[in-house]
Design a protein around this motif. Structure first.
Motif, PDB file in Angstrom:
ATOM      1  N   SER A 294      39.186  38.928  40.004  1.00 36.86           N
ATOM      2  CA  SER A 294      40.420  38.610  40.263  1.00 36.86           C
ATOM      3  C   SER A 294      40.650  37.148  40.453  1.00 36.86           C
ATOM      4  O   SER A 294      39.858  36.305  40.641  1.00 36.86           O
ATOM      5  CB  SER A 294      41.136  39.271  41.548  1.00 36.86           C
TER       6      SER A 294
ATOM      7  N   TYR B 151      39.876  35.432  52.092  1.00 35.06           N
ATOM      8  CA  TYR B 151      40.536  36.363  51.800  1.00 35.06           C
ATOM      9  C   TYR B 151      39.610  37.653  52.051  1.00 35.06           C
ATOM     10  O   TYR B 151      39.660  38.598  52.327  1.00 35.06           O
ATOM     11  CB  TYR B 151      41.180  36.396  50.482  1.00 35.06           C
TER      12      TYR B 151
ATOM     13  N   LEU C 162      37.954  41.629  43.997  1.00 37.14           N
ATOM     14  CA  LEU C 162      38.168  40.451  44.226  1.00 37.14           C
ATOM     15  C   LEU C 162      37.425  39.334  43.138  1.00 37.14           C
ATOM     16  O   LEU C 162      37.899  38.304  42.794  1.00 37.14           O
ATOM     17  CB  LEU C 162      38.187  39.895  45.664  1.00 37.14           C
TER      18      LEU C 162
ATOM     19  N   ARG D 270      35.896  43.956  47.619  1.00 35.53           N
ATOM     20  CA  ARG D 270      35.165  42.597  47.427  1.00 35.53           C
ATOM     21  C   ARG D 270      34.707  42.759  45.717  1.00 35.53           C
ATOM     22  O   ARG D 270      34.973  41.159  45.493  1.00 35.53           O
ATOM     23  CB  ARG D 270      34.122  42.442  48.490  1.00 35.53           C
TER      24      ARG D 270
ATOM     25  N   LEU E 138      43.507  34.061  42.071  1.00 37.47           N
ATOM     26  CA  LEU E 138      44.441  33.533  43.023  1.00 37.47           C
ATOM     27  C   LEU E 138      45.272  32.927  42.122  1.00 37.47           C
ATOM     28  O   LEU E 138      45.176  32.125  41.334  1.00 37.47           O
ATOM     29  CB  LEU E 138      43.759  32.832  44.240  1.00 37.47           C
TER      30      LEU E 138
ATOM     31  N   GLU F 106      38.734  27.556  41.210  1.00 38.12           N
ATOM     32  CA  GLU F 106      37.796  27.772  42.243  1.00 38.12           C
ATOM     33  C   GLU F 106      37.878  26.458  42.869  1.00 38.12           C
ATOM     34  O   GLU F 106      37.846  26.067  44.020  1.00 38.12           O
ATOM     35  CB  GLU F 106      36.387  28.263  42.226  1.00 38.12           C
TER      36      GLU F 106
ATOM     37  N   ARG G 246      39.406  32.145  48.714  1.00 35.90           N
ATOM     38  CA  ARG G 246      38.950  33.546  48.222  1.00 35.90           C
ATOM     39  C   ARG G 246      37.783  34.064  49.191  1.00 35.90           C
ATOM     40  O   ARG G 246      38.039  35.090  49.372  1.00 35.90           O
ATOM     41  CB  ARG G 246      38.215  33.207  46.897  1.00 35.90           C
TER      42      ARG G 246
ATOM     43  N   VAL H  44      47.433  37.458  44.881  1.00 35.05           N
ATOM     44  CA  VAL H  44      46.058  37.707  44.095  1.00 35.05           C
ATOM     45  C   VAL H  44      46.051  38.801  43.050  1.00 35.05           C
ATOM     46  O   VAL H  44      46.726  39.900  43.186  1.00 35.05           O
ATOM     47  CB  VAL H  44      45.073  38.475  45.234  1.00 35.05           C
TER      48      VAL H  44
END
Lengths: 147, 84
Positions: B54, B38, B51, B48, B56, B65, B35, B77
């Motif tokens: 969001s 990315y 993200l 960001r 993955l 995570e 993450r 994503v």
């Protein structure tokens, strides 16, 4: 599961097929939901919506949602859950959910479950195209990683 | 040793391009490292922020995570969803 139909497609959805599938001699109830593209959202005039989706994960989410419905409301219910992707005009159907069962309570509840869970868990995204020429992605529900 | 991944954008991430983004992380890293890597490819704070809400994912599961790096190099994503 032959009592469950799951579909992710770029072709027009078929409500008649959904109702025909959600039928059985012992089923006295069938419930159908059609989600259509509206011409207005939060005060902005919409002329079309584009749906993006992750096909493999959407199918998995739909399978899980339907399995839950069968667990809650009986393995004998019949279910249909289909979502379309690509660009849709106002009035076109983006999603069809249907359920049938011996009695109405299970059909109502199962169909609602399909719709609500789909909206919160399926990796599908809506981009609205406005009459003024602008486009924007609709804010949505955050997904969570697996347990 | 580094591991490379391709991250496919979906939904609002397509604002920043439709092509998969290549990221490289230590082979003994976690999804959190993916993450972070990315995030460094994204153009601005709005991206960001997106993200941050969001997830993955592989083609089979949504990733946490703390998960170790997945075996597959092709990821996606997934921003907040809005189907229906």
């Amino acid at each position: 599961m032959t009592d469950v139909h799951i579909e992710v497609t770029d072709r027009p959805l078929d409500a008649g097929a959904a109702l025909a599938f959600c039928s059985a001699p012992g089923h006295g109830a069938a419930d159908l939901f059609i989600g259509r593209v509206r011409d207005l959202n939060q005060g902005r005039a919409v002329r079309a919506v584009s749906y993006d989706l992750h096909a493999a994960l959407t199918r998995k989410a739909f399978e899980a949602i339907c399995a839950e419905a069968r667990e809650h409301w009986g393995a004998g219910i019949r279910l249909w859950l289909a979502h379309r992707h690509g660009r849709l005009a106002v009035g076109e159907a983006s999603v069809i959910a249907a359920a049938s069962s011996p009695h109405r309570d299970e059909a109502f509840r199962a169909c609602r479950h399909l719709v609500e869970e789909m909206k919160h868990r399926a990796p599908i995204w809506k981009q609205e195209h406005y009459v003024d020429g602008d486009s924007d992605w609709v804010q949505g529900h955050a997904l969570c990683g697996h347990d | 040793m580094q591991s490379e991944f391709l991250i496919r954008p979906f939904g609002a991430f397509r604002r920043y391009g439709d092509e998969p983004v290549r990221v490289s992380v230590p082979a003994d890293g976690t999804v959190a490292d993916l993450r972070a890597a990315y995030a460094e490819t994204l153009p601005d704070d709005n991206a960001r922020t997106l993200l941050a809400s969001s997830v993955l994912a592989t083609d089979d599961v949504l990733l946490r995570e703390s998960d170790p790096l997945p075996e597959t190099a092709e990821l996606s994503v997934l921003p907040p969803v809005s189907g229906g």
